[in-house]
Design a protein around this motif. Structure first.
Motif, short mmCIF file in Angstrom:
data_model
loop_
_atom_site.label_atom_id
_atom_site.label_comp_id
_atom_site.label_asym_id
_atom_site.label_seq_id
_atom_site.Cartn_x
_atom_site.Cartn_y
_atom_site.Cartn_z
N HIS A 121 26.67 16.47 38.97
CA HIS A 121 25.46 16.36 38.15
C HIS A 121 24.31 15.83 39.01
O HIS A 121 24.14 14.62 39.17
CB HIS A 121 25.70 15.44 36.96
N PRO A 122 23.52 16.74 39.58
CA PRO A 122 22.41 16.30 40.44
C PRO A 122 21.43 15.41 39.68
O PRO A 122 21.24 15.56 38.46
CB PRO A 122 21.74 17.62 40.84
N THR A 123 20.83 14.50 40.41
CA THR A 123 19.80 13.64 39.81
C THR A 123 18.41 14.01 40.32
O THR A 123 17.42 13.51 39.80
CB THR A 123 20.08 12.16 40.13
N ILE A 124 18.34 14.88 41.32
CA ILE A 124 17.06 15.37 41.83
C ILE A 124 17.06 16.89 41.76
O ILE A 124 17.97 17.55 42.28
CB ILE A 124 16.81 14.91 43.28
N PHE A 125 16.07 17.45 41.07
CA PHE A 125 15.92 18.90 40.93
C PHE A 125 14.56 19.31 41.49
O PHE A 125 13.55 18.67 41.20
CB PHE A 125 16.03 19.33 39.47
N ILE A 126 14.56 20.37 42.29
CA ILE A 126 13.33 20.81 42.95
C ILE A 126 13.12 22.30 42.70
O ILE A 126 13.98 23.12 43.01
CB ILE A 126 13.38 20.53 44.46
N HIS A 127 11.97 22.64 42.13
CA HIS A 127 11.61 24.05 41.88
C HIS A 127 10.72 24.54 43.02
O HIS A 127 9.69 23.96 43.30
CB HIS A 127 10.86 24.17 40.55
N ARG A 128 11.14 25.63 43.67
CA ARG A 128 10.33 26.24 44.72
C ARG A 128 10.07 27.69 44.33
O ARG A 128 10.93 28.55 44.50
CB ARG A 128 11.07 26.19 46.07
N GLY A 129 8.93 27.94 43.76
CA GLY A 129 8.63 29.31 43.36
C GLY A 129 7.43 29.37 42.44
O GLY A 129 6.93 28.35 41.96
N HIS A 130 6.96 30.57 42.18
CA HIS A 130 5.82 30.77 41.29
C HIS A 130 6.15 30.31 39.88
O HIS A 130 7.32 30.17 39.49
CB HIS A 130 5.42 32.25 41.27
N SER A 131 5.09 30.11 39.10
CA SER A 131 5.28 29.59 37.74
C SER A 131 6.06 30.56 36.86
O SER A 131 6.70 30.15 35.90
CB SER A 131 3.93 29.27 37.11
N TYR A 132 6.01 31.86 37.16
CA TYR A 132 6.74 32.79 36.30
C TYR A 132 8.25 32.71 36.52
O TYR A 132 9.02 33.36 35.82
CB TYR A 132 6.24 34.24 36.46
N HIS A 133 8.67 31.91 37.50
CA HIS A 133 10.11 31.66 37.69
C HIS A 133 10.55 30.34 37.05
O HIS A 133 11.74 30.03 37.03
CB HIS A 133 10.45 31.60 39.18
N ILE A 134 9.58 29.57 36.56
CA ILE A 134 9.89 28.20 36.15
C ILE A 134 10.91 28.14 35.02
O ILE A 134 11.74 27.23 34.96
CB ILE A 134 8.60 27.44 35.74
N ASN A 135 10.89 29.12 34.10
CA ASN A 135 11.82 29.07 32.97
C ASN A 135 13.28 29.13 33.43
O ASN A 135 14.15 28.48 32.83
CB ASN A 135 11.54 30.21 31.99
N THR A 136 13.55 29.90 34.49
CA THR A 136 14.92 29.96 35.00
C THR A 136 15.34 28.61 35.54
O THR A 136 16.47 28.15 35.31
CB THR A 136 15.03 31.03 36.11
N THR A 137 14.44 27.96 36.27
CA THR A 137 14.74 26.62 36.77
C THR A 137 15.02 25.66 35.62
O THR A 137 16.02 24.92 35.63
CB THR A 137 13.58 26.09 37.63
N LEU A 138 14.15 25.67 34.63
CA LEU A 138 14.29 24.73 33.51
C LEU A 138 15.55 25.01 32.70
O LEU A 138 16.16 24.08 32.16
CB LEU A 138 13.05 24.77 32.62
N ASP A 139 15.95 26.27 32.61
CA ASP A 139 17.18 26.61 31.89
C ASP A 139 18.41 25.98 32.55
O ASP A 139 19.42 25.74 31.89
CB ASP A 139 17.37 28.14 31.85
N ASN A 140 18.32 25.74 33.86
CA ASN A 140 19.47 25.21 34.61
C ASN A 140 19.34 23.72 34.90
O ASN A 140 20.15 23.15 35.64
CB ASN A 140 19.62 25.98 35.92
N LEU A 141 18.34 23.11 34.31
CA LEU A 141 18.15 21.67 34.48
C LEU A 141 19.24 20.91 33.72
O LEU A 141 19.60 21.29 32.62
CB LEU A 141 16.77 21.28 33.95
N GLN A 142 19.74 19.84 34.32
CA GLN A 142 20.76 19.02 33.66
C GLN A 142 20.14 17.73 33.13
O GLN A 142 19.12 17.26 33.62
CB GLN A 142 21.90 18.69 34.63
#
Length: 733
Positions: free
Chosen positions: A604-625
């Protein structure tokens, strides 16, 4: 039968009958368990408030409590006796009705605990069940008794009577209760109700709120399409006509103009093939829709129009962004013929993707600059009146964030600018979500004009007094929080650490200026991180640059088909998982495989980093723990993203940017973060931001980009959301 039945029944022996004290009631031991189950649910209802007494407390109104108590205790007991005494019922039917009674009480208890039912509906539920049971015994329809119940109260009751002659009609009645309260999600469920007489009305209702859904089914090869085509509702029939065009999805947003005859499908078919003419027509129609809305009418195509306009706007904005190294003439050539109102809609639709230099720049070539220059006369209030003040609060928030608010307000008479800012902070309690309130919070941190700040503080306090006077609890919480944030943020003589400490203390929040190192560690003492990359060129370039930050002397990198695992060789144990930027759609699969691996191995990571355009953000947020303590968005810190992060990870500290992120800023931030983590130190945002500020000071280009990044202790929007949710959560308790 909590009390009455206990008085009526003698203790069971091994015999087949239990004899009541009055000598008249006999209950076979084979049905004793069914009565016991009912008794347990009655006891659970009475104990819901923590007291095992004979009062079912659901309200501060004692009359309501007594009515609910009478229904769940006395009337349920009476029904148990009625069932047992009815000599016309055989064992099977008595079991059926006892089981049904148990189901009703249990369903009520469960939904009450989850706040899915109004607690005072218990008497209606019990009364309806008694009437339905009696009708069922006589072979009559149960349908008349379902009408006065809510969907949540009735959905389980009717299933008890699935063999009743009125079951089909009752089921349709219950479905209608669901359908009209869930129009956005009901269409897929209609397949099972095609022959129900109320289905046409449901489709007509969906057509007025979500016409795109009706269009999707109308153009399909399903039985639903035939049903829709036969529907005589005029809006549904117009959608069917639109569906006959090969450009139906582009034409649908103009449904209101098609309804009033101001435009035709044939005319639109000639417009939508030309990108600029299509965008121009959308802006013209959006202005008309806003006028309808201001007159109290409800436009059907508003949602679809906003979605289509957003998609088209982002295409223009991305082209301007991609040409940021070119001359102004080349970079902004695509919008050279745009009117002020067309530029306005580009700006508000591009909130999460606009570069600062795309919005405004020293050449006065940015979208905002050109919007103001092309106004005749150059008055912001005239423009807002022209577009019927559509999303003006969003525009004001963006102007504050990009430091053009003072310029915009000075383009109009002082009395008009004051009126505009009054409206900006008014009615925040009336919105469905917190977006406007969060925009106000964020913009306060960006405004530098002290006179304007004092004016806004005074207006917020006026609104606080108003909502208090009217006993509006939600409004009171919103404006009280804004007052606290504004006063602390503007405190004189305090450094950022002191301000952050004061805000956290006043709002009863955990520290907002640092993250304790111990909170980042897993049970084994290791710090886990997850980084998200995407398969477009930007993502692949970012990944290549990112991997250059881990020299083999300090880190070990192991790559498989889907991700790379980077492990520290020095300092505190740290492991970073980063999916590979595989060509789309392979990048999504890589992210999914990595997330599955983490779940399977209880990581269970405690640090999450999104690297990409805003139209990819939903995929990142879907995988946030929920384990996230630090979330680096690296792009677009809009309200919905902040809200989603904090919904999933309430303790997260969020780093975001007012514009699209850039690796020239992201990587120094990440590098600083990794150094602090490997050193086993608390992550102090004030200290880190000061150090990063010194690093970027000599770098003119990236200094400007860095200034658009918002650290957690300055992220007033995120702080506002955290505090609001905490207060409302505490009040529910």
């Amino acid at each position: 039968m909590r009390k009455i039945l206990l008085l009526l029944l003698l203790a069971a022996s091994q015999s087949s009958l239990v004899h009541a004290q009055n000598g008249h009631l006999q209950i076979p031991i084979s049905r004793q368990g069914f009565h016991d189950n009912i008794d347990k649910e009655q006891a659970a209802a009475a104990k819901f408030d923590g007291k095992a007494d004979d009062l079912v407390k659901v309200s501060d109104d004692q009359t309501i409590n007594l009515q609910v108590t009478n229904a769940l205790l006395k009337e349920v007991d009476d029904m148990q006796i009625e069932i047992e005494r009815d000599s016309a019922l055989d064992h099977r039917l008595k079991v059926k009705y006892l089981t049904g009674l148990y189901t009703v009480v249990k369903d009520y208890n469960q939904k009450r605990s989850r706040r899915k039912i109004e607690p005072e509906e218990a008497p209606s539920m019990i009364s309806a069940y008694r009437n339905m049971m009696r009708a069922d015994i006589k072979g009559k329809s149960i349908e008349p008794y379902i009408k006065n119940l809510s969907f949540d109260a009735s959905e389980r009751i009717i299933e008890i009577f699935h063999d009743n002659p009125g079951y089909k009609e009752a089921r349709g009645e219950v479905f209608s209760k669901y359908a009209f309260n869930n129009l956005e999600t009901v269409m897929p469920k209609l397949q099972g109700y095609l022959d129900y007489p109320g289905t046409d009305s449901i489709v007509a209702a969906v057509a007025r709120k979500y016409p795109n859904q009706v269009l999707t089914y109308a153009t399909s090869y399903t039985p639903m399409a035939n049903l829709i085509k036969k529907n005589q509702d005029p809006v549904v029939q117009l959608i069917v006509r639109i569906g006959q065009s090969p450009q139906s999805t582009k034409i649908l947003p103009f449904i209101d103009q098609l309804m009033d005859g101001s435009i035709t499908v044939e005319k639109l078919e000639t417009v939508v093939d030309n990108d600029y003419q299509y965008y121009k027509q959308m802006v013209k129609s959006m202005v008309a829709l806003q006028k309808m809305k201001s007159e109290g009418r409800n436009p059907f195509g508003m949602k679809a129009m906003m979605e289509n306009m957003l998609a088209k706007s982002l295409l223009y904005i991305r082209e301007v962004n991609d040409l940021h190294e070119e001359s102004a003439a080349v970079r902004f050539r695509i919008v050279k013929d745009f009117t002020p109102e067309e530029l306005y809609y580009l700006i508000i639709n591009g909130q999460e993707e606009l570069y600062t230099s795309s919005y405004t720049n020293h050449n006065n070539a940015g979208l905002y600059d050109q919007m103001m220059i092309r106004m005749k006369p150059p008055r912001g209030d005239s423009l807002l009146m022209m577009i019927n003040f559509d999303r003006f609060k969003k525009f004001i928030a963006m102007a504050a964030g990009f430091n053009t608010l003072d310029h915009f307000l000075k383009s109009m008479a002082p009395e008009n600018s004051n009126y505009l800012m009054q409206k900006y902070v008014q009615n925040l309690e009336k919105t469905e979500d917190l977006e406007d309130a969060v925009d106000v919070a964020n913009s306060f941190g960006s405004i530098r004009d002290e006179k304007l700040l004092n004016f806004l503080r005074a207006e917020v306090k006026k609104n606080l007094a108003y909502v208090k006077k009217h006993n509006d609890r939600r409004g009171t919480v919103i404006y009280q929080l804004l007052t606290s944030l504004f006063e602390n943020e503007s405190a004189k003589g305090e450094n950022d650490s002191s301000k952050a400490t004061d805000i956290a203390a006043e709002l009863s929040l955990p520290p907002i200026n640092f993250v304790g190192f111990n909170t980042l560690q897993s049970d084994s003492g290791r710090v886990y991180q997850q980084v998200f990359f995407y398969g477009d060129k930007d993502g692949q370039d970012s990944y290549a640059s990112f991997m250059g930050n881990f020299p083999s002397s300090d880190w070990k990198a192991v790559k498989n088909k889907y991700w790379v695992t980077i492990t520290s060789l020095k300092g505190k144990p740290t492991t970073i998982y980063a999916n590979l930027p595989i060509d789309e759609p392979g990048d999504k699969e890589a992210i999914q495989r990595l997330s599955e691996y983490l779940d399977e191995n209880d990581i269970h990571p405690t640090i999450f980093i999104h690297r990409g355009h805003s139209y990819h953000i939903n995929t990142t947020l879907d995988n946030l723990q929920s384990s996230a303590k630090i979330v680096v968005l690296g792009s677009c810190g809009g309200y919905h993203n902040l809200a989603t992060v904090l919904e999933k990870s309430p303790e997260a500290h969020i780093i975001s940017s007012k514009q699209v992120g850039t690796r020239f800023v992201n990587e120094p931030i990440i590098h600083s973060l990794e150094d602090v983590v490997r050193a086993g130190k608390n992550v102090d945002w004030v200290v880190m931001w000061a150090q990063l500020g010194k690093r970027f000071a000599p770098d003119a280009r990236n200094r400007e980009l860095f200034s658009d990044y918002v650290p957690p202790h300055k992220n007033l929007g995120a702080i506002f959301i955290k505090a609001y949710r905490q207060i409302m959560k505490d009040e529910k308790k």
